[in-house]
Design a protein around this motif. Structure first.
Motif, PDB file in Angstrom:
ATOM      1  N   LYS A 177       0.746  -1.195  -0.095  1.00 22.65           N
ATOM      2  CA  LYS A 177      -0.039   0.007  -0.047  1.00 22.65           C
ATOM      3  C   LYS A 177       0.831   1.123   0.275  1.00 22.65           C
ATOM      4  CE  LYS A 177      -3.740  -2.416   2.918  1.00 22.65           C
ATOM      5  NZ  LYS A 177      -2.892  -3.784   2.896  1.00 22.65           N
ATOM      6  N   SER A 178       0.425   2.283  -0.393  1.00 21.36           N
ATOM      7  CA  SER A 178       1.052   3.700  -0.402  1.00 21.36           C
ATOM      8  C   SER A 178       1.420   3.970   1.076  1.00 21.36           C
ATOM      9  CB  SER A 178       0.092   4.732  -0.860  1.00 21.36           C
ATOM     10  OG  SER A 178       0.724   5.903  -0.879  1.00 21.36           O
ATOM     11  N   GLY A 179       2.928   4.202   1.311  1.00 23.42           N
ATOM     12  CA  GLY A 179       3.250   4.729   2.534  1.00 23.42           C
ATOM     13  C   GLY A 179       4.023   3.551   3.095  1.00 23.42           C
ATOM     14  N   ASP A 180       3.944   2.221   2.491  1.00 27.37           N
ATOM     15  CA  ASP A 180       4.729   1.081   3.026  1.00 27.37           C
ATOM     16  C   ASP A 180       5.979   0.996   2.946  1.00 27.37           C
ATOM     17  OD1 ASP A 180       2.352  -0.119   4.186  1.00 27.37           O
ATOM     18  OD2 ASP A 180       1.910  -1.666   2.537  1.00 27.37           O
ATOM     19  N   SER A 181       6.726   0.447   3.627  1.00 32.82           N
ATOM     20  CA  SER A 181       8.225   0.032   3.418  1.00 32.82           C
ATOM     21  C   SER A 181       8.603  -1.468   3.896  1.00 32.82           C
ATOM     22  CB  SER A 181       9.104   1.154   4.219  1.00 32.82           C
ATOM     23  OG  SER A 181       9.134   0.697   5.700  1.00 32.82           O
ATOM     24  N   LEU A 182       9.490  -2.014   3.471  1.00 27.23           N
ATOM     25  CA  LEU A 182       9.767  -3.255   3.907  1.00 27.23           C
ATOM     26  C   LEU A 182       9.837  -3.547   5.512  1.00 27.23           C
ATOM     27  CD1 LEU A 182      12.246  -4.806   1.482  1.00 27.23           C
ATOM     28  CD2 LEU A 182       9.757  -5.102   1.335  1.00 27.23           C
ATOM     29  N   SER A 183      10.400  -2.519   6.004  1.00 32.75           N
ATOM     30  CA  SER A 183      10.547  -2.345   7.556  1.00 32.75           C
ATOM     31  C   SER A 183       9.023  -2.457   8.211  1.00 32.75           C
ATOM     32  CB  SER A 183      11.491  -1.239   8.026  1.00 32.75           C
ATOM     33  OG  SER A 183      12.838  -1.454   7.663  1.00 32.75           O
TER      34      SER A 183
END
Length: 123
Positions: free
Chosen positions: A79-85
């Protein structure tokens, strides 16, 4: 020198890596090492250790039957704003584990895009 002594470094490594159902037995001048590794990387470490002891694998005195546990995964759509962390924290796994499971999709772990379907390894 017994085969268990000769390959002590290998069997110690198997124990340290947490190889499940580890069985080491010597029979008819052959050392059998059986078990299940958590990852292909752990299995490769065992083969590397064996290669250091018998570099050309000529002795033919070890049989390693090491399986790799087939971890399960779940699917996740970025989703928008996601990062792997962030995804990793939400699913209880490291961002590195997610990256490793999705190297076919993710070329740069710092650049993921909304809409990508990722495999999330279960702990």
């Amino acid at each position: 020198m017994s085969l268990q002594d000769k390959y002590k470094e290998l069997t110690d490594l198997a124990s340290n890596l947490g190889i499940a159902n580890l069985q080491v037995r010597e029979q008819d001048n052959v050392l059998y090492v059986d078990g299940t590794a958590k990852s292909a990387d752990d299995k490769e470490k065992l083969w590397d250790a064996y290669g250091k002891i018998d570099p050309e694998f000529r002795s033919a005195d070890v049989v390693m039957n090491i399986e790799v546990s087939q971890g399960t995964t779940t699917q996740y759509t970025v989703k928008s704003g996601d990062s792997l962390s962030k995804i990793g924290k939400d699913h209880g796994v490291s961002w590195q584990a997610i990256y490793e499971a999705n190297k076919d999709v993710i070329k740069n772990p710092d650049l993921i895009q909304p809409g990508w379907n990722l495999k999330i390894p279960t702990a």
